[in-house]
Design a protein around this motif. Structure first.
Motif, PDB file in Angstrom:
ATOM      1  N   LEU A  14      22.665  14.581   6.024  1.00  0.00           N
ATOM      2  CA  LEU A  14      23.080  15.914   6.473  1.00  0.00           C
ATOM      3  C   LEU A  14      23.839  15.864   7.790  1.00  0.00           C
ATOM      4  CD1 LEU A  14      20.121  18.312   5.570  1.00  0.00           C
ATOM      5  CD2 LEU A  14      22.407  18.215   4.588  1.00  0.00           C
ATOM      6  N   LYS A  17      27.315  14.936   6.805  1.00  0.00           N
ATOM      7  CA  LYS A  17      27.941  16.043   6.090  1.00  0.00           C
ATOM      8  C   LYS A  17      28.289  17.184   7.043  1.00  0.00           C
ATOM      9  CE  LYS A  17      27.312  19.124   2.154  1.00  0.00           C
ATOM     10  NZ  LYS A  17      26.436  19.513   1.053  1.00  0.00           N
ATOM     11  N   MET A  18      27.369  17.497   7.958  1.00  0.00           N
ATOM     12  CA  MET A  18      27.613  18.579   8.908  1.00  0.00           C
ATOM     13  C   MET A  18      28.809  18.260   9.800  1.00  0.00           C
ATOM     14  SD  MET A  18      25.100  20.365  11.725  1.00  0.00           S
ATOM     15  CE  MET A  18      25.114  18.943  12.795  1.00  0.00           C
ATOM     16  N   ILE A  35      24.210  24.072   6.858  1.00  0.00           N
ATOM     17  CA  ILE A  35      23.825  22.655   6.931  1.00  0.00           C
ATOM     18  C   ILE A  35      23.027  22.407   8.208  1.00  0.00           C
ATOM     19  CG2 ILE A  35      24.675  20.283   7.119  1.00  0.00           C
ATOM     20  CD1 ILE A  35      27.109  21.222   5.429  1.00  0.00           C
TER      21      ILE A  35
END
Length: 54
Positions: A14, A17-18, A35
């Motif tokens: 994450l 991804k963030m 997120i």
């Protein structure tokens, strides 16, 4: 594999991804915020798991 290790894997995913979403869409974009909130939830859960195991 234990639950704290699984949490760390999800947390790292994450984070990446963030960062990617925030750089492309902006830090205040709804997806970035969602997120970030999920990441906060997992980080809090990880801390509780660590405290429980100590």
């Amino acid at each position: 594999m234990n639950s704290s290790h699984n949490l760390l894997i999800k947390i790292e995913y994450l984070r990446k991804k963030m960062t990617k979403v925030a750089l492309s869409k902006g830090y205040t974009d709804l997806e970035s915020v969602a997120i970030s909130q999920e990441l906060d939830r997992l980080l809090n859960l990880y801390e509780k798991t660590k405290e429980k195991n100590n």
